[in-house]
Motif scaffolding. Sequence first.
Motif, PDB file in Angstrom:
ATOM      1  N   ASP A  54     -23.991 -15.008  -9.034  1.00 22.26           N
ATOM      2  CA  ASP A  54     -24.125 -16.008 -10.094  1.00 22.26           C
ATOM      3  C   ASP A  54     -25.442 -16.763  -9.932  1.00 22.26           C
ATOM      4  N   THR A 147     -17.005 -19.187 -14.005  1.00 22.73           N
ATOM      5  CA  THR A 147     -16.899 -17.960 -14.796  1.00 22.73           C
ATOM      6  C   THR A 147     -15.502 -17.749 -15.365  1.00 22.73           C
ATOM      7  N   GLU A 172     -15.756 -18.234  -2.281  1.00 22.42           N
ATOM      8  CA  GLU A 172     -16.009 -18.324  -3.722  1.00 22.42           C
ATOM      9  C   GLU A 172     -16.009 -19.777  -4.168  1.00 22.42           C
ATOM     10  N   ASN A 176     -19.047 -22.156  -6.048  1.00 22.48           N
ATOM     11  CA  ASN A 176     -18.800 -22.870  -7.302  1.00 22.48           C
ATOM     12  C   ASN A 176     -18.897 -24.379  -7.123  1.00 22.48           C
ATOM     13  N   VAL A 179     -22.447 -24.991  -7.812  1.00 23.24           N
ATOM     14  CA  VAL A 179     -22.766 -24.917  -9.242  1.00 23.24           C
ATOM     15  C   VAL A 179     -22.403 -26.232  -9.931  1.00 23.24           C
ATOM     16  N   PHE A 369     -29.187 -21.023 -16.183  1.00 19.15           N
ATOM     17  CA  PHE A 369     -27.926 -20.962 -16.904  1.00 19.15           C
ATOM     18  C   PHE A 369     -28.219 -21.395 -18.341  1.00 19.15           C
ATOM     19  N   PHE A 380     -25.813 -16.366 -17.682  1.00 19.18           N
ATOM     20  CA  PHE A 380     -26.672 -16.559 -16.521  1.00 19.18           C
ATOM     21  C   PHE A 380     -28.013 -15.880 -16.762  1.00 19.18           C
ATOM     22  N   ASP A 382     -31.195 -14.287 -14.455  1.00 15.01           N
ATOM     23  CA  ASP A 382     -31.700 -13.905 -13.136  1.00 15.01           C
ATOM     24  C   ASP A 382     -32.761 -12.839 -13.362  1.00 15.01           C
TER      25      ASP A 382
END
Length: 537
Positions: A54, A147, A172, A176, A179, A369, A380, A382
């Motif tokens: 992400d 997500t 995980e 997040n 984020v 983002f 996203f 990248d």
Amino acid sequence: MPTGTYNLIDQPCIPVRWKPDTPPVDTAAGLPDRVGFRELLLRSQDIETLAVADAPAHAALLRVLYAITARVADLTEQGPAGDWDERRLDVLDEGRLQAAKVDAYFAQFEDRFFLFAPGGRPWMQDPRLAEQCDASKTAGVNKLVVTRPSGNNHSWFRHDRDTAAEPPTSSEAFLNLLVWHYYGPSGRCSAREVSGVKSASATAGPLRTALSYHPEGASLFETLLAGLVPPETGVRGEEDLCPWEQENLPDPDRPPRASKGPRSRHTCRSQHALLLVPDEDGAHVRDAYITWAYRGERMPREDDYLIWQTSQQGNRYPRPADTGRALWRDLDALLLQNPPAGNAHPQQPRVFHSAAEVSEDLRVRALGFDQEGQAKDTQFIDASTPAVLGFAEANDARTVPAVARLRQLGELYGRRLDRAVKRAWATYVDDAKADGAAWAAQAGARYWPRAEAEFWARFRLLDRTGAIPDGGFDRVATRRAFVRLAEQAYDAVTAPVTRTLRGAKAVSQARAELYGGTPKNRSAVPAPRDMTKEPTA
């Protein structure tokens, strides 16, 4: 696993990609896909890059790693002789971060790196939320994992139900958590009561809607050193602290703490407070508190990894993440200290003022983002370039202007193509208000990927020695190449209507827009998206 034993220092929480032919420490187990903070820093010279899927989590984690790297490498202040650049090169020459300093740092702050810390201070969280928020109205894990859909939001990557949410793993949840600290939305959140006053409104995170740019080397070690920003004169290392290094938690009833230098500037700017609730064994997160960090206050948006530009109203704001805009179109804003880019007056990210001193073979990675200030998230971003920082203005002042002209020509004919197909459609349907959005989207989809390939092909031909004026840039041939791409896209999109007399006439007349058109014609066609317009927060 007891909840008080998941420590990010040694738990495998960060996805990595190892350099080819890197020998494993344990030949039976091989190289791990994830490592903790300690192993990541100790073996950064063996790691090619972070493998965080992400993009916003990747961008947030890099800022945390920059801050820790500066501390363990003794690069938190200029020093009495102002020799910060030389000391960074000394670390680069050593080829690795010193193990003793890495271990000493994590020994000092070991108790601040627990993801779950009953009775203590979990990493980048506020344990007071368990008392200040209503335990029956928590955010839930679907809200935590960006997500996943939550509440009435549409599904994005997967289908989930709040009534039967699947607990994310601790690793995980850790990503997040980052984020949310950097990209969290504004608007209503869980209510938090402080000093007898309850409120439930948060402001947007410091990177929300923005696209950040990072120098990237052949190894994570090079990437981290190149990504360090020289501290300003007067910055003191013992004052420029990260949140987990500070003695006390921030007071939500007071204005946000002012940054004391690059480390606090890039790690202490969250507008959200979070607290993760683990399951019984600490391997998963079963719930989360997510609320505001400061009541009615927003920190000034400061960041050294963004392109800053000026809106038509004179406001300074970061260039927004846009899935329809390829990275090559920002290249001259990354290489030039004062790029020629119209009314937006873009400013080069500060990190690129000195990144090329680490290596001239650095690439640029863009992470972001595409989202709105509140709830809407789109995609996203990248993307990365070839090795380009050897062309930075400080290294090659004669060649870099050619990069700007190359980009300008590619964008010029993209805009003209957009205008041409919109005019052709409006003329064909005999409606001056018709915007031709469908044709414009088709034409852009044909033109921009080919224009990007053309840009990089001609970029690679530029001379880097400085011996040839303008790097050997051939303006006539470049213009001809982009015109040809625009013509091909125009013909392909408009071909279906040329079988009628009216359609053929409309297409023929509008073709003039590819070559500049006339001022009278331009005013009747909707303009493409204005990148100088400040996004809403």
